[in-house]
Scaffold this active site. Structure first.
Site, PDB file in Angstrom:
ATOM      1  N   LYS B 151       0.846  -1.194   0.000  1.00  0.00           N
ATOM      2  CA  LYS B 151       0.000   0.000   0.000  1.00  0.00           C
ATOM      3  C   LYS B 151       0.884   1.248   0.000  1.00  0.00           C
ATOM      4  CE  LYS B 151      -3.961   1.841   2.695  1.00  0.00           C
ATOM      5  NZ  LYS B 151      -4.756   1.641   3.920  1.00  0.00           N
ATOM      6  N   SER B 246      -9.547   1.564   3.311  1.00  0.00           N
ATOM      7  CA  SER B 246      -8.777   2.339   2.356  1.00  0.00           C
ATOM      8  C   SER B 246      -7.731   1.526   1.596  1.00  0.00           C
ATOM      9  CB  SER B 246      -8.070   3.493   3.072  1.00  0.00           C
ATOM     10  OG  SER B 246      -7.155   2.970   4.030  1.00  0.00           O
ATOM     11  N   SER B 270      -9.625  -0.748   7.487  1.00  0.00           N
ATOM     12  CA  SER B 270      -9.106  -0.476   6.141  1.00  0.00           C
ATOM     13  C   SER B 270      -8.500  -1.669   5.425  1.00  0.00           C
ATOM     14  CB  SER B 270      -8.070   0.653   6.187  1.00  0.00           C
ATOM     15  OG  SER B 270      -8.720   1.891   6.220  1.00  0.00           O
TER      16      SER B 270
END
Lengths: 595, 599
Positions: B151, B246, B270
């Site tokens: 990420k 996210s 997330s």
């Protein structure tokens, strides 16, 4: 008006006074806060009662509190492994954390130690307040956690706390203090606002009244707290090119912030308190505390009010880089506030900088406006846990923990104790003990001389303070740089004590020694024939010759005018080129004259 | 105590679903059976929960297995990490081939917008190094040569780290996050950085400066077959669903087979939320087990690096390679973490599964409710104790999170002032105006909004009223879990999301704050308490989209959590996504192999 200002400057007993300008539609020409010869002087040293104000005079009470940042003397920063070094090339001692690169956390290199910390559940849970006993019993959630922190910094803060009679918090917490500034890369400073490492202490300091060393009083200021925190970087403003350069070498260096209660009332008190703190820090070695190098930074909170009324709005004075300027800045600020208020103005809660060239305080433009630091617990650091002999777990490796009692036992003699010992042991005056400690290494020098000579310490102190110290000051030298070692001075004083040389000759030898040519006092005495005449017969003959040559004087003495004897003594001294012992000469002359 | 998850039927009638799992039967029937069963759930009719022939981790459970035998190296991309690792070891595929195929698939699936940066050059170099090690017979371990994605809020030395924000566009960190370094040290091949909501603030992966991530399932056969465009004017373009967030980029990357595992981060859900929407395993480990050093923080006291994989076994592999003390993160635990292989769950007599009634939250879709209920029965029928429990303060978790999160965001974002790194505005009137302009230009509305409210909560006059109160509530929430676990419950079983993934066009109708509040509701409390939690993909919804369930375990009891999760995973046999793009790439191995074999 000028007279009124003078009154203000003469305030006593913590109260400054000044004529209130009633209905002053047209205030007189604004005077400098310190008209020539009327510099505000420390005043409440006597600590006496407030003198009754004359009619039309309303007394003012100034209130002074200090926040002192002392850079901890440590090789590395508080939460990173970067080195600490004064005047290193800009930005050469900066770790990723110091520069607040995204994703970095407060940490330290493997050279650092771990402090055992305990809290239940994940570190995040510590935010929820202290754990309950019940939770601690819950083995699933109870953890031992190791925090990262520079051991040296923690020890320095504990030592300082103990030296300032504080209670040491066995559990202290870290907080973030937010403000935007170019040299604060994270946008916040890690500090200890809620539960600092040390609280509720006191500092005793002495100051003299009316600049007379013989009249000293001791006062006490309460210490609110000592907190560990990070230093910021440095901003260098280039006004001509209107740019700001940032040096982060200092960013993250460990600081102790010592917060003093507003127990002082003038510049001189504040200066004396800071000087005493400086001595304590240097004695402990917890900070080098050199103001000029920024290792000791003092911010003063100043306000004035009328007796019996609440404290006035305070201003904070920053940018003070010497103890002398501290006193100046505070006294200026007190005076400025009084004038402002008496001219019908108001005091703003603002930060002001001391301009040492102009000798006044000016508002700091970039610190305008009310700051709300939006304190918040630092989520990346577990609580700092300290132990004492009682709470120290038996199986704990002492390298891994900090034991308050252990540190307490090893505290060196503090300046106040040292002074007391000097006075008791050597019979010197208290004010001399202050002078001895005020110069780095002077007390040790004194003690070393005393040890090596038969001369009484009371006499030695005279040589140390009047001769050695004034010479050092004249030449701007430190004790360590003195060309006359304690050994040489002791040698010289021994010659004097054994009456081998006279006092004036000793001063002459001292001057020779100062040149630092490597000669011993005895060599100088021999070379320059400064030794006292040891042959009594020779001296007797000289005395007789003087008597024989001065019939008038002899007549006068015999008629009862003893003062004339001094002239004869002087003549003998002249003939012996100062190498005769005046006491002995006097005895001989008296004996001969009475024959 | 009878296990009942009360379901609200459309008519408002409350019924208790009793779904039993019946071992045996063809695996392929499960999804269809579940879907078929849905309408009859409130009527209490049992749906058949089929036992799989084999779990995904065991090799032959997926259609890919067949093809793999047919052609060496074929269908490799759809295998699990452990399987592909074994293939690397056996020489059935080389690290370079594997890397090239992943890179090629990333290109073909570019429309998913899963990656912000593809580090093609360094990845191929890493693969080459790995290949040398394999040739020498000295691979670094199970991760050697495995393509992974990270990420874009983890620092990667030499590769841009943007947080999907203008503030950090072009920012190249000088250091690797501890987790990234650990992966690289074990030979993993870092393909690139995945997309997210700006600074991980969001639940849709729609609010980043590089645009929204598209859920690979939007393009699956399963979804296409089920979804009927609302009108003829609406083309396929507007029919795609979000990944959740996210960590949507990471979830999409794993789901679309462009990498074998990905790192996400989990502050309020997330990792688990996009895992649920993308049909992958999403593990949020216990706070303090994995280093946060190098993870650009959202909420320091809740952030944990998350693990996204194809199956539970793979999550255990990643956990084993990432967990442990880090001197650079003082909140990591000191105790050594011993990597483990997940044992088979055999003894159910000592297992107690808690069903927290508060997770039956408003807005929970009936099909997820039914699925949850069915899962509970599955455990019950296997012999586990299944009890209803209460976590009374969980309902305050979102509002509490709002205060704590924004406060920490306000603080953590303070460093982005344009001075040391990142975006700096041209505004030169004064330092303050430069700060203001930099932050206005650098942050999106969501980030600025959170900074604003966080600073409000931290103001001296508000601190006690909001922040301190929220901390106290957080303790109550955490204590709820303590009590439940102390009462003998081992694992909590809950839904991960309220529904399956929303259409992008629908999702953006609500603002980020509203969406985050809704979407974090089932995942957030675990972060408050720091507990480990995992999303296990469970079934496809009526729309042909993945739905997952969440298991929450005790602190640092990841082994127990994953053991239960693995057993469950094996029972449900979640279907493999059928993507055209992947089929093409996963069989077209020989082209790549030829070009690679000479290097």
């Amino acid at each position: 008006m000028a007279a009124a200002v003078a009154m203000a400057a003469r305030g006593c007993g913590g109260v400054w006074r000044r004529a209130r300008q009633r209905g002053a539609g047209q205030p007189g020409p604004r005077l400098g806060p310190f008209p020539r010869g009327q510099r505000a002087v420390a005043c409440n040293a006597r600590g006496g009662a407030v003198p009754a104000g004359k009619s039309g005079l309303v007394p003012w009470v100034p209130v002074v509190g200090l926040e002192i940042h002392a850079q901890i003397s440590s090789n590395s920063k508080l939460f990173s492994g970067s080195q600490v070094q004064f005047a290193a090339p800009p930005n050469s001692l900066v770790s990723f954390f110091d520069a607040s690169l995204p994703g970095t956390l407060p940490m330290k290199s493997c050279a650092f130690f771990y402090i055992m910390c305990s809290f239940n559940g994940p570190a995040g849970n510590r935010l929820l307040g202290s754990c309950t006993v019940q939770n601690k019993m819950d083995k699933v959630l109870f953890l031992f956690q190791n925090a990262v922190l520079n051991r040296r910094c923690v020890e320095a803060a504990v030592m300082t706390g103990l030296a300032l009679n504080c209670s040491i918090n066995k559990k202290s917490l870290f907080d973030r203090k937010h403000y935007f500034y170019a040299d604060l890369p994270a946008g916040y400073q890690i500090t200890q606002q809620r539960v600092p490492i040390a609280v509720n202490g006191s500092l005793s300091y002495s100051l003299c009244i009316d600049n007379k060393m013989s009249q000293m009083v001791t006062k006490t200021v309460r210490i609110k707290q000592i907190q560990l925190e990070q230093d910021s970087g440095k901003s260098l403003h280039d006004d001509t090119r209107s740019q700001t350069l940032v040096d982060l070498n200092r960013a993250g260096v460990g600081l102790m912030e010592v917060v003093m209660e507003p127990d002082m009332c003038c510049g001189e008190e504040a200066a004396a308190a800071v000087r005493e703190l400086q001595l304590i820090l240097q004695t402990l070695g917890s900070s080098q505390a050199v103001m000029a190098e920024g290792q000791l930074r003092v911010d003063a909170n100043v306000s004035v009010h009328h007796p019996g009324e609440p404290y006035g709005v305070r201003t904070e004075v920053k940018n003070i880089n010497s103890i002398r300027f501290l006193a100046k800045a505070i006294d200026y600020e007190i005076q400025r506030q009084i004038e402002e208020l008496e001219n019908g103005g108001t005091i703003l809660n603002e930060t002001r900088a001391f301009d040492s060239k102009l000798g006044c305080t000016v508002p700091m433009r970039d610190k305008e406006g009310k700051q709300d630091y939006r304190f918040m617990p630092e989520p990346n650091l577990p609580p700092l846990i300290l132990y004492d002999a009682k709470s120290l777990p038996a199986n704990m490796n002492h390298q891994q923990v900090i034991n308050i009692d252990w540190i307490h036992e090893r505290l060196p003699d503090l300046p106040s104790v040292k002074r007391k010992k000097l006075v008791e042991q050597y019979g010197i005056l208290p004010e001399h003990s202050f002078t001895l400690l005020n110069e780095d290494g002077l007390a040790e020098f004194f003690e070393s001389v005393v040890k090596q000579t038969q001369m009484k310490p009371k006499k030695v102190i005279g040589w140390i303070l009047k001769d050695l110290l004034s010479y050092l000051k004249q030449h701007s030298l430190t004790v360590k740089e003195s060309p006359v070692s304690s050994f040489l001075l002791a040698d010289l004083l021994n010659l004097l004590e054994k009456k081998e040389i006279s006092s004036p000759a000793a001063k002459q030898v001292f001057m020779e020694l100062w040149k630092g040519e490597g000669k011993t006092p005895l060599e100088i005495v021999k070379e320059q024939k400064l030794g006292l005449l040891q042959d009594q017969k020779e001296l007797e003959q000289i005395c007789q010759a003087v008597i024989d040559g001065q019939e008038n004087e002899v007549m006068a003495i015999k008629a009862g005018n003893q003062k004339v004897l001094n002239k004869l003594i002087g003549l003998v001294q002249k003939k012996t080129e100062g190498r005769s012992n005046p006491v002995l000469v006097k005895q001989l002359l008296e004996k001969k004259l009475s024959e | 105590m009878g296990v009942g998850i009360k379901t609200r039927s459309g008519s408002g009638r409350v019924a208790t679903a009793r779904l039993s799992a019946q071992p045996g039967g063809p695996r392929s029937q499960w999804a269809a059976a579940f879907l078929a069963a849905l309408p009859i759930v409130p009527r209490g009719v049992a749906a058949r929960w089929r036992r799989a022939a084999a779990a995904p981790g065991e090799g032959e459970g997926r259609s890919a297995g067949v093809r793999r035998r047919r052609r060496a190296g074929g269908a490799m991309l759809r295998t699990s990490l452990r399987q592909v690792s074994a293939a690397l070891k056996d020489g059935r595929v080389t690290p370079t081939e594997l890397c090239q195929r992943c890179l090629a698939l990333i290109k073909t699936t570019k429309f998913l917008n899963a990656y912000i940066t593809v580090a093609e050059e360094t990845a191929l170099k890493q693969a080459e190094e790995s290949e040398k090690r394999y040739k020498r017979g000295q691979p670094l371990g199970i991760l050697d040569g495995i393509p992974i994605a990270v990420k874009d809020n983890f620092n990667t030395a030499g590769i841009e780290t943007t947080c999907a924000s203008n503030m950090l566009k072009g920012y190249i960190s000088p250091y690797n996050a501890t987790v990234v370094q650990k992966l690289l040290d074990q030979g993993a091949v870092l393909l690139g950085k995945t997309n997210l909501d700006e600074f991980a603030m969001g639940s849709g992966s729609t609010d980043g400066v590089f645009g929204p991530v598209r859920n690979p399932w939007s393009y699956s056969k399963q979804y296409k077959d089920k979804s009927v465009p609302k009108s003829h004017s609406e083309d396929e373009e507007s029919n795609w669903v979000i990944t959740g967030g996210s960590s949507g980029g990471s979830a999409a990357a794993v789901s679309s087979f462009t990498c074998f595992a990905a790192l996400g981060s989990d502050t309020g859900g997330s990792t688990r939320n996009p895992a649920a929407h993308c049909g992958v395993v999403g593990l949020k480990p216990t706070y303090g087990l994995i280093s946060r050093h190098g993870l650009i923080p959202l909420v320091n006291s809740m952030d944990v690096p998350g693990i996204l994989t194809r199956c539970v076994d793979d999550a255990a592999v990643l956990l084993g390679s990432l967990a442990g003390h880090d001197p650079k993160d003082s909140t990591t635990i000191q105790d050594d973490f011993k990597p483990f292989e997940i044992p088979n769950l055999t003894d159910f007599s000592k297992l107690s599964i808690g069903i927290p009634k508060e997770y039956h939250a408003p807005g929970l879709s009936s099909e997820i409710l039914a699925l949850w209920s069915k899962a509970a029965d599955l455990f019950k029928n296997a012999g586990a104790k299944v009890v209803e429990v209460s976590l009374p303060h969980t309902r305050y978790s979102i509002v509490c999170y709002h205060v704590l999160c924004t406060a920490e965001v306000a603080s953590n974002m303070a460093r982005f002032d344009g001075l040391e790194y990142g975006h700096r505005s041209d505004m030169k009137d004064s330092t303050e105006s430069m700060y203001a302009a930099t932050r206005r230009e650098g942050f999106n509305d969501v980030v600025r909004g959170r900074i604003l409210s966080g600073n409000y909560f931290l103001l001296k006059q508000n601190y006690e009223k909001y922040f301190v109160k929220a901390q106290k509530v957080r303790r109550l929430i955490a204590n709820d879990f303590v009590k439940v676990f102390r009462s003998g419950v081992d694992i909590l079983l809950t839904p991960t999301t309220l529904s399956d993934a929303a259409l992008y066009t629908e999702f953006i109708q609500e603002d980020n704050r509203t969406r985050s509040a809704q979407d974090d509701i089932l995942t957030q409390a675990a972060n408050m308490a720091g507990l480990p939690a995992i999303n296990v993909p469970t079934a496809l919804s009526e729309r042909g989209l993945p739905v997952g369930l969440q298991f929450i375990g005790r602190s640092f009891q990841e082994k127990q959590l994953l053991t239960v999760a693995k057993w469950f995973e094996k029972q449900v046999q979640f279907p493999v996504i059928q993507l055209e793009e992947v089929k093409r790439h996963d069989s077209g191995v020989f082209q790549h192999k030829k070009s690679a074999s000479f290097s």
